[in-house]
Enzyme design. Structure first.
Site, short mmCIF file in Angstrom:
data_model
loop_
_atom_site.label_atom_id
_atom_site.label_comp_id
_atom_site.label_asym_id
_atom_site.label_seq_id
_atom_site.Cartn_x
_atom_site.Cartn_y
_atom_site.Cartn_z
N ASN A 79 0.99 -1.18 -0.07
CA ASN A 79 -0.09 -0.15 0.04
C ASN A 79 0.93 1.23 0.11
O ASN A 79 0.58 2.11 1.02
CB ASN A 79 -0.81 -0.16 1.32
CG ASN A 79 -1.84 0.86 1.21
OD1 ASN A 79 -1.95 2.14 1.65
ND2 ASN A 79 -2.98 0.69 0.16
N ARG A 122 -1.16 4.88 1.09
CA ARG A 122 -2.07 5.20 0.01
C ARG A 122 -3.52 5.41 0.71
O ARG A 122 -4.30 6.20 0.24
CB ARG A 122 -1.88 3.92 -1.08
CG ARG A 122 -3.01 4.35 -2.25
CD ARG A 122 -2.95 3.33 -3.34
NE ARG A 122 -3.35 3.72 -4.70
CZ ARG A 122 -4.68 3.57 -4.92
NH1 ARG A 122 -5.64 3.36 -4.01
NH2 ARG A 122 -5.11 4.11 -5.76
N CYS A 123 -3.74 4.49 1.65
CA CYS A 123 -5.03 4.49 2.13
C CYS A 123 -5.38 5.82 3.00
O CYS A 123 -6.58 6.01 3.03
CB CYS A 123 -5.10 3.43 3.26
SG CYS A 123 -5.33 1.69 2.50
N MET A 124 -4.37 6.19 3.40
CA MET A 124 -4.32 7.70 4.38
C MET A 124 -4.37 8.73 3.34
O MET A 124 -4.30 9.93 4.13
CB MET A 124 -3.29 7.54 5.28
CG MET A 124 -3.36 6.51 6.28
SD MET A 124 -1.86 6.82 7.70
CE MET A 124 -0.60 6.62 6.64
#
Length: 388
Positions: A330, A375-377
């Protein structure tokens, strides 16, 4: 757009962490330090960082947005008439910053002002003292999931898990009411079929990959395809079935782009991952679906490449599985051959460096407790076009 973790993380306990989708109880102060370092690393490389909580505070200064968001909370069928009236009274007195805080961190049973003259009624009486009148949103940390930008349009997504569905009411209000975004056009809305931003990957200009699994449904992928084709934002969408498991909740837990022709990928499934190629129909017909085909082959063909370079996560099956669980795949690409990754994934980062990809390492021992990486954040809103 980022969300700096705050009091909502402090609401997590062993009793509620599972229902709120966290695998551990994070140390909030350390999580904030790690997030500040993440934001600092982005700014050092020329990225403008916007904070969701600040955007929400500014949005709540707009009367229509305030009424909309408080109304959404008050419509909860859990409240009952008496408790709803007490909550409405309390929210009405809050300034925009304080109201934003409640909408993000929730309202605990003991924080509600109740008096002999204004009791909370039967519902309040039967609530456990540890219950929330308004649930917190600890997963707001992962801003990628509630909205995704495709070209110059935003898709406010439809989150699958009950603990997260209210997140999109906040992002939707920001994009519709904040002065910075008032002219923004939408390509997806929360009322549509389940679709999450972590399942949407831009592989190349005009080419998207959409994961279908635990969070995004086939109907959500089809709806996005129809919306994107109608807006002329892409010519090909690859729909990628993934295992409906916690470790692979989104497509971006399995692979992310790190160069214009290179993907970082979990090796345990790289050879088995397949894709269905979806292109727009002609003369108003339904989109055409072909496949399945091996994902790497389908992606290379759609991207007009001879083949896609693959960088493995880890060097052996055990290391690969450990680092995939710790969001080794990620990564957040800041530009071709430059990405942000958790420092703990040493083997994966070494693999990237050997492949010519510079890694900006950040700490994530506490941030990763909700199963999400850089990436998620992050929710990129505007990117410079690729050159070369």
């Amino acid at each position: 757009m980022l969300h700096r973790p705050g009091p909502e993380l402090a609401r997590l306990t062993p009793r509620n962490s599972d229902s709120l989708l966290f695998d551990a109880i994070p140390w909030v102060g350390r999580a904030q330090e790690e997030h500040d370092a993440f934001a600092g690393a982005l700014r050092e490389r020329g990225v403008e960082v916007l904070y969701l909580s600040e955007l929400l505070t500014e949005t709540l200064a707009v009367a229509e947005a305030r009424a909309e968001l408080t109304g959404q909370v008050l419509r909860s069928p859990r409240l009952g008439d008496s408790l709803r009236a007490r909550v409405a009274d309390q929210l009405a007195y809050l300034d925009p910053a304080a109201l934003a805080g409640v909408l993000i961190a929730g309202l605990a049973h003991e924080e509600l002002r109740i008096s002999r003259d204004r009791p909370g009624g039967l519902v309040y009486t039967l609530l456990d003292r540890h219950d929330f009148v308004i649930d917190p949103l600890p997963n707001l940390l992962f801003t990628r999931d509630s909205s995704v930008w495709i070209g110059d349009r935003v898709g406010v997504t439809s989150l699958a898990m009950p603990a997260r569905r209210r997140e999109t009411t906040l992002t939707d209000a920001i994009y519709r009411h904040h002065p910075r975004f008032v002219s923004t056009e939408f390509v997806y809305h929360p009322g549509m079929e389940h679709l999450e931003g972590g399942d949407v990957l831009l592989l190349a200009p005009g080419v998207l990959a959409v994961g279908v699994g635990e969070r995004t449904t086939p109907a959500g992928a089809e709806r996005l395809a129809r919306q994107v084709f109608a807006a002329g934002l892409a010519h090909t969408i690859l729909v990628v079935p993934i295992a409906q498991e916690r470790a692979t909740m989104h497509l971006d837990t399995i692979c992310t782009m790190v160069d214009a022709d290179a993907v970082l990928m979990y090796p345990n499934i790289a050879s088995t991952l397949s894709a269905y190629t979806v292109v727009a129909g002609t003369d108003g017909e339904d989109p055409r679906v072909d496949g399945p085909a091996p994902f790497l082959r389908a992606a290379a063909d759609a991207m007009d490449l001879a083949q896609l370079r693959v960088i493995d996560t880890g060097l052996d099956p055990v290391t690969a599985e450990r680092e995939q669980w710790d969001d080794g795949n990620n990564t957040l690409a800041l530009s071709p051959r430059l990405c942000v990754g958790y420092e703990r994934n040493t083997k994966t980062n070494a693999q990237l460096e050997r492949a010519g990809i510079e890694v900006v390492p950040i700490a994530g021992s506490e941030l990763g407790s909700g199963r999400g990486g850089p990436r998620c954040m992050s929710c990129p809103m505007v990117r410079a076009p690729l050159h070369g």
